[in-house]
Design a protein around this motif. Sequence first.
Motif, mmCIF file in Angstrom:
data_model
loop_
_atom_site.group_PDB
_atom_site.id
_atom_site.type_symbol
_atom_site.label_atom_id
_atom_site.label_comp_id
_atom_site.label_asym_id
_atom_site.label_seq_id
_atom_site.Cartn_x
_atom_site.Cartn_y
_atom_site.Cartn_z
ATOM 1 N N LEU A 183 0.833 -1.196 0.000
ATOM 2 C CA LEU A 183 0.000 0.000 0.000
ATOM 3 C C LEU A 183 0.871 1.251 0.000
ATOM 4 N N GLU A 184 1.956 1.227 0.788
ATOM 5 C CA GLU A 184 2.840 2.393 0.836
ATOM 6 C C GLU A 184 3.464 2.673 -0.524
ATOM 7 N N ALA A 185 3.899 1.612 -1.213
ATOM 8 C CA ALA A 185 4.505 1.786 -2.533
ATOM 9 C C ALA A 185 3.488 2.349 -3.515
ATOM 10 N N GLY A 186 2.261 1.874 -3.441
ATOM 11 C CA GLY A 186 1.219 2.377 -4.329
ATOM 12 C C GLY A 186 0.919 3.843 -4.089
ATOM 13 N N LEU A 187 0.836 4.246 -2.820
ATOM 14 C CA LEU A 187 0.572 5.645 -2.492
ATOM 15 C C LEU A 187 1.726 6.538 -2.930
ATOM 16 N N ASP A 188 2.945 6.048 -2.767
ATOM 17 C CA ASP A 188 4.109 6.823 -3.200
ATOM 18 C C ASP A 188 4.098 7.016 -4.718
ATOM 19 N N ALA A 189 3.772 5.952 -5.437
ATOM 20 C CA ALA A 189 3.724 6.040 -6.903
ATOM 21 C C ALA A 189 2.641 7.015 -7.343
ATOM 22 N N LEU A 190 1.498 7.008 -6.663
ATOM 23 C CA LEU A 190 0.425 7.929 -7.016
ATOM 24 C C LEU A 190 0.807 9.372 -6.740
ATOM 25 N N SER A 191 1.497 9.612 -5.630
ATOM 26 C CA SER A 191 1.948 10.967 -5.316
ATOM 27 C C SER A 191 2.880 11.485 -6.406
ATOM 28 N N LYS A 192 3.785 10.629 -6.871
ATOM 29 C CA LYS A 192 4.710 11.027 -7.940
ATOM 30 C C LYS A 192 3.974 11.236 -9.254
ATOM 31 N N LEU A 193 2.957 10.411 -9.514
ATOM 32 C CA LEU A 193 2.180 10.572 -10.732
ATOM 33 C C LEU A 193 1.439 11.907 -10.720
ATOM 34 N N ALA A 194 0.925 12.277 -9.544
ATOM 35 C CA ALA A 194 0.250 13.574 -9.425
ATOM 36 C C ALA A 194 1.217 14.713 -9.725
ATOM 37 N N ALA A 195 2.441 14.611 -9.226
ATOM 38 C CA ALA A 195 3.436 15.650 -9.481
ATOM 39 C C ALA A 195 3.775 15.728 -10.960
ATOM 40 N N SER A 196 3.845 14.592 -11.615
ATOM 41 C CA SER A 196 4.234 14.569 -13.023
ATOM 42 C C SER A 196 3.178 15.193 -13.917
ATOM 43 N N ARG A 197 1.941 15.329 -13.423
ATOM 44 C CA ARG A 197 0.907 15.979 -14.220
ATOM 45 C C ARG A 197 1.301 17.410 -14.567
ATOM 46 N N ARG A 198 2.151 18.003 -13.771
ATOM 47 C CA ARG A 198 2.606 19.367 -14.058
ATOM 48 C C ARG A 198 4.104 19.396 -14.318
ATOM 49 N N ASP A 199 4.632 18.263 -14.738
ATOM 50 C CA ASP A 199 6.052 18.160 -15.067
ATOM 51 C C ASP A 199 6.919 18.636 -13.921
ATOM 52 N N ARG A 200 6.582 18.174 -12.737
ATOM 53 C CA ARG A 200 7.353 18.567 -11.571
ATOM 54 C C ARG A 200 8.057 17.350 -10.986
ATOM 55 N N MET A 201 9.152 17.628 -10.301
ATOM 56 C CA MET A 201 9.830 16.590 -9.529
ATOM 57 C C MET A 201 9.373 16.709 -8.078
ATOM 58 N N VAL A 202 9.384 15.583 -7.376
ATOM 59 C CA VAL A 202 8.978 15.553 -5.972
ATOM 60 C C VAL A 202 10.210 15.398 -5.102
ATOM 61 N N ALA A 203 10.362 16.289 -4.150
ATOM 62 C CA ALA A 203 11.438 16.182 -3.163
ATOM 63 C C ALA A 203 10.812 15.898 -1.801
ATOM 64 N N VAL A 204 11.199 14.790 -1.186
ATOM 65 C CA VAL A 204 10.750 14.487 0.171
ATOM 66 C C VAL A 204 11.769 15.107 1.134
ATOM 67 N N VAL A 205 11.318 16.089 1.907
ATOM 68 C CA VAL A 205 12.200 16.868 2.772
ATOM 69 C C VAL A 205 11.909 16.494 4.221
ATOM 70 N N THR A 206 12.926 15.988 4.910
ATOM 71 C CA THR A 206 12.787 15.602 6.316
ATOM 72 C C THR A 206 13.606 16.553 7.172
ATOM 73 N N SER A 207 12.955 17.124 8.170
ATOM 74 C CA SER A 207 13.634 18.065 9.062
ATOM 75 C C SER A 207 13.236 17.766 10.500
ATOM 76 N N ALA A 208 14.042 18.283 11.442
ATOM 77 C CA ALA A 208 13.762 18.030 12.855
ATOM 78 C C ALA A 208 12.526 18.789 13.321
ATOM 79 N N VAL A 209 12.313 19.981 12.767
ATOM 80 C CA VAL A 209 11.163 20.810 13.113
ATOM 81 C C VAL A 209 10.531 21.302 11.810
ATOM 82 N N PRO A 210 9.267 21.696 11.830
ATOM 83 C CA PRO A 210 8.638 22.193 10.598
ATOM 84 C C PRO A 210 9.383 23.395 10.030
#
Length: 271
Positions: A183-210
């Motif tokens: 399920l996680e892999a499917g959701l990740d693929a869908l998120s990337k597909l949504a980004a590609s609709r506007r020819d964008r790359m997806v960056a997953v940004v992890t930080s200690a605080v918002p």
Amino acid sequence: MNGASREALASAREQLNALTDDTAVDAAKLAEELAAVTALLDREVSLRRVLTDPAQAGEARAELAGRLLRSQIGGPALDLVTGMVRARWSRSRDLTDALEELAFSADLVAAQRAGGLDDVEDELFRFGRIVGSNGELRRALTDPNATVAAKAELLHSLLGGRANPVTERIVIRLVAQPRGRSLEAGLDALSKLAASRRDRMVAVVTSAVPLSDGQRERLSASLSSLYGRQIHLNLDVDPEVLGGVQVRIGDEVINGTIAERLDEAARRMAG
């Protein structure tokens, strides 16, 4: 996908874009019908093999698909499916994988038309994080003994009225038809597909605080300049990074966290 399948998928994507450029085409209905054909070919393996048999002429395969599906799906979906069947596929499964992608893409077009694509993209990312951190929820949504109706009802209780209707619809479809992936892999693929609709790359940004609004804007601008295209940030907070940020774009990781620096210092001292 490789070889012939890659070319066939590229052509099918172009055909989908041409269809959905016409606002008279109901993108949500198109998505539903393509998903139904995907499910049919997943069940009927012999039919899928016949429709991708390279020993048969492409026009003959398209005529067969037309006879079988004409009364089941609308004209736009039929045109798309028969066009795909005419193409050559390296593996029979590649056809169903491509159909599934186009079904999800059509739903994302529906969201884009309604001005909700940003929301869908973010909701898919956040829901993926929730599933990844909640074992009980994940088990409920992937339990092979639970009915599709029960899973759909659970998802509706979680997402209904809180998320974009397209998000709820495609997550339910993903859960109902996992097709051998997590399920996680499917959701990740869908998120990337949504980004590609506007020819964008997806960056997953992890930080200690918002990150603040200013930090997000500066980071997005820097990454866009570095990669030469628009970068969409999916933000995650993990106190274990201690400080700084980790950026993952595809398989590439840019790590500027204090934790990573301490690990590197420890490795140097040990070496």
